[in-house]
Write a protein that holds these residues in place. Structure first.
Motif, mmCIF file in Angstrom:
data_model
loop_
_atom_site.group_PDB
_atom_site.id
_atom_site.type_symbol
_atom_site.label_atom_id
_atom_site.label_comp_id
_atom_site.label_asym_id
_atom_site.label_seq_id
_atom_site.Cartn_x
_atom_site.Cartn_y
_atom_site.Cartn_z
ATOM 1 N N LEU A 190 13.799 -13.941 6.361
ATOM 2 C CA LEU A 190 12.429 -13.661 6.782
ATOM 3 C C LEU A 190 12.459 -12.431 7.679
ATOM 4 N N PRO A 191 12.041 -11.268 7.190
ATOM 5 C CA PRO A 191 12.173 -10.027 7.970
ATOM 6 C C PRO A 191 11.124 -9.940 9.071
ATOM 7 N N TYR A 192 11.349 -9.021 10.014
ATOM 8 C CA TYR A 192 10.358 -8.837 11.081
ATOM 9 C C TYR A 192 9.109 -8.140 10.552
ATOM 10 N N GLY A 193 9.238 -7.402 9.457
ATOM 11 C CA GLY A 193 8.094 -6.713 8.875
ATOM 12 C C GLY A 193 8.380 -6.334 7.436
ATOM 13 N N LYS A 194 7.347 -6.196 6.658
ATOM 14 C CA LYS A 194 7.519 -5.766 5.261
ATOM 15 C C LYS A 194 6.182 -5.309 4.696
ATOM 16 N N GLN A 195 6.263 -4.570 3.601
ATOM 17 C CA GLN A 195 5.058 -4.093 2.928
ATOM 18 C C GLN A 195 4.437 -5.185 2.066
ATOM 19 N N LYS A 196 3.154 -5.016 1.795
ATOM 20 C CA LYS A 196 2.470 -5.866 0.832
ATOM 21 C C LYS A 196 1.836 -4.959 -0.212
ATOM 22 N N ILE A 197 2.283 -5.085 -1.448
ATOM 23 C CA ILE A 197 1.805 -4.241 -2.547
ATOM 24 C C ILE A 197 0.987 -5.095 -3.507
ATOM 25 N N THR A 198 -0.234 -4.668 -3.770
ATOM 26 C CA THR A 198 -1.134 -5.409 -4.656
ATOM 27 C C THR A 198 -1.189 -4.761 -6.038
ATOM 28 N N ARG A 199 -1.846 -5.456 -6.946
ATOM 29 C CA ARG A 199 -2.041 -4.898 -8.293
ATOM 30 C C ARG A 199 -2.852 -3.604 -8.239
ATOM 31 N N SER A 200 -3.817 -3.566 -7.323
ATOM 32 C CA SER A 200 -4.620 -2.349 -7.178
ATOM 33 C C SER A 200 -3.756 -1.175 -6.728
ATOM 34 N N ASP A 201 -2.815 -1.443 -5.819
ATOM 35 C CA ASP A 201 -1.891 -0.398 -5.379
ATOM 36 C C ASP A 201 -1.073 0.126 -6.563
ATOM 37 N N ILE A 202 -0.555 -0.798 -7.339
ATOM 38 C CA ILE A 202 0.283 -0.409 -8.483
ATOM 39 C C ILE A 202 -0.527 0.393 -9.494
ATOM 40 N N SER A 203 -1.749 -0.052 -9.747
ATOM 41 C CA SER A 203 -2.612 0.661 -10.707
ATOM 42 C C SER A 203 -2.916 2.074 -10.225
ATOM 43 N N ALA A 204 -3.153 2.210 -8.920
ATOM 44 C CA ALA A 204 -3.456 3.532 -8.359
ATOM 45 C C ALA A 204 -2.274 4.487 -8.542
ATOM 46 N N VAL A 205 -1.073 3.990 -8.303
ATOM 47 C CA VAL A 205 0.121 4.826 -8.467
ATOM 48 C C VAL A 205 0.349 5.164 -9.935
ATOM 49 N N VAL A 206 0.159 4.199 -10.808
ATOM 50 C CA VAL A 206 0.365 4.432 -12.245
ATOM 51 C C VAL A 206 -0.615 5.477 -12.765
ATOM 52 N N ARG A 207 -1.868 5.412 -12.316
ATOM 53 C CA ARG A 207 -2.852 6.409 -12.743
ATOM 54 C C ARG A 207 -2.411 7.816 -12.348
ATOM 55 N N THR A 208 -1.854 7.944 -11.156
ATOM 56 C CA THR A 208 -1.380 9.257 -10.713
ATOM 57 C C THR A 208 -0.163 9.693 -11.517
ATOM 58 N N LEU A 209 0.730 8.761 -11.824
ATOM 59 C CA LEU A 209 1.901 9.079 -12.646
ATOM 60 C C LEU A 209 1.503 9.577 -14.027
ATOM 61 N N LYS A 210 0.369 9.119 -14.500
ATOM 62 C CA LYS A 210 -0.119 9.525 -15.819
ATOM 63 C C LYS A 210 -1.007 10.771 -15.750
ATOM 64 N N SER A 211 -1.273 11.255 -14.559
ATOM 65 C CA SER A 211 -2.177 12.398 -14.387
ATOM 66 C C SER A 211 -1.416 13.713 -14.520
ATOM 67 N N ASN A 212 -2.120 14.813 -14.325
ATOM 68 C CA ASN A 212 -1.500 16.134 -14.429
ATOM 69 C C ASN A 212 -0.742 16.544 -13.176
ATOM 70 N N PHE A 213 -0.954 15.807 -12.060
ATOM 71 C CA PHE A 213 -0.355 16.212 -10.781
ATOM 72 C C PHE A 213 0.433 15.062 -10.168
ATOM 73 N N LEU A 214 1.731 15.292 -9.981
ATOM 74 C CA LEU A 214 2.545 14.359 -9.214
ATOM 75 C C LEU A 214 2.673 14.824 -7.770
#
Length: 392
Positions: free
Chosen positions: A10-34
């Protein structure tokens, strides 16, 4: 939710990644600009609106943001920068990158924040010696603002610049206004490391209300290059033209990282409320233990990046024993922080144990408990029960 298991950590802190976060990153990966596309300006604009600053300059880490903030304020060789000993080393290293001299101001042991009264006394002495700082970096430990109004008044009297190290404090408030609005500072820096309030994977940002400082930091994050044709020294060049006008760095944030940040910012308010709720539960569960939580001044709403307790013991060996046994139970307690002046590198600069006694005492008592979105009450009860057994 995390289901506690003795075989899991059980760490002292960690990120929380949602489906919306993943979708946002994937859309950028598929875009013209990384990178160097539209997402970074959008992230900067969105964050500026939240913290109510005029400008924001996104970079690849808060360390980079501190560095270019110092450079934008013209910190240079022979100048002085003061900060808190209870912080990550980046808060002081940024001065050394510029060739400046580092010094520290001890903390208020109740809050863990820079002691503004000690700061005032140190400034009075420094004025007599003609050794005043050019920049002071107050550190908003655990997400709680320092007494910025007092520090700002001192800056007017002693003519120093202020960079708020708010790496822990995005979403927090001071005097009912958002941290980062730079009402009492020249620049504020936030971190987006995975354990911070929101994450971009790695990343940071500097907010300011000065168009000059924003422009300077924007140039410094990208090699010192200017692409504004109206400001070119050479007027007859072609469409390809750009000019390096300062010695800058490759501190840019990518569009991929910014896309994640844009998505996470949308739930910032909920994140802050959940963190405050978790801290409130800890305080209730631990009210009969021989521990104390860091004080949060009445004029602050903390972002609660960390749940820091102090053991009511003067025995550093007991602190070590409890810390070790909590880790053995797979509970990732941590110390925030080892006093900067006690690191071997800083000892080489002339600092020594005894220089900042309150910070040193704090480090022999302090412990950060697990605190992050998704941590449930059952987990918290387990943490407190283990702690209770060890303190007995």
């Amino acid at each position: 939710m995390i289901n506690f298991d003795k075989n899991k950590y059980l760490p002292y802190g960690k990120q929380k990644i949602t489906r919306s976060d993943i979708s946002a990153v994937v859309r950028t990966l598929k875009s013209n600009f990384l990178t160097q596309g539209p997402k970074v300006p959008q992230f900067e604009e969105n964050l500026s609106k939240i913290v109510e600053s005029k400008y924001a300059v996104a970079v690849n880490s808060a360390t980079s943001a501190l560095h270019i903030a110092c450079l934008a304020l013209d910190l240079k060789k022979g100048d002085r920068l003061w900060t808190s000993p209870i912080s990550f080393v980046a808060s002081s290293n940024c001065a050394l990158y510029c060739g400046a001299i580092v010094d520290f101001v001890d903390i208020n042991p109740r809050s863990g924040l820079i002691d503004e009264n000690l700061l005032e006394k140190k400034l009075e002495t420094a004025a007599l010696k003609k050794e005043l700082p050019k920049v002071i970096v107050p550190v908003h430990l655990a997400g709680t603002s320092c007494n910025m109004e007092k520090i700002y008044k001192l800056s007017n009297k002693y003519n120093f610049k202020i960079i708020e190290d708010a790496s822990h404090a995005l979403g927090g408030e001071y005097k009912n206004q958002p941290i980062g609005n730079c009402k009492y500072s020249h620049i504020t820096v936030f971190s987006f490391h995975p354990v911070k309030i929101i994450t971009t994977g790695e990343g940071g940002i500097a907010t300011t209300n000065s168009s000059f400082l924003a422009k300077k930091m924007t140039e410094l994050r990208s090699h010192g290059i200017n692409k504004n044709e109206s400001e070119f020294f050479s007027k007859e060049e072609g469409l390809w033209h750009y000019e390096q006008i300062n010695l800058g760095f490759n501190y840019r944030l990518s569009d991929i990282h910014a896309a994640l940040g844009i998505s996470q910012l949308k739930r910032l308010r909920k994140i802050i409320e959940e963190r405050n709720k978790i801290l409130k539960i800890y305080k209730s569960l631990g009210k009969n233990l021989k521990i104390s939580f860091l004080e949060i001044p009445e004029d602050c709403k903390s972002a609660v990046h960390l749940g820091i307790i102090k053991l009511n013991t003067d025995d550093p060996e007991e602190h070590k024993k409890i810390f070790k046994n909590m880790r053995m139970k797979n509970i990732g307690v941590q110390l925030h922080y080892i006093p900067i002046h006690t690191h071997p590198f800083y000892k080489k600069l002339g600092f020594k144990y005894g220089d900042f006694p309150q910070s040193e005492i704090y480090a022999k008592k302090a412990m950060s408990l697990p605190l992050f979105p998704g941590l449930n009450k059952k987990n918290q009860m387990q943490v407190i029960n283990y702690l209770k057994d060890l303190i007995k």
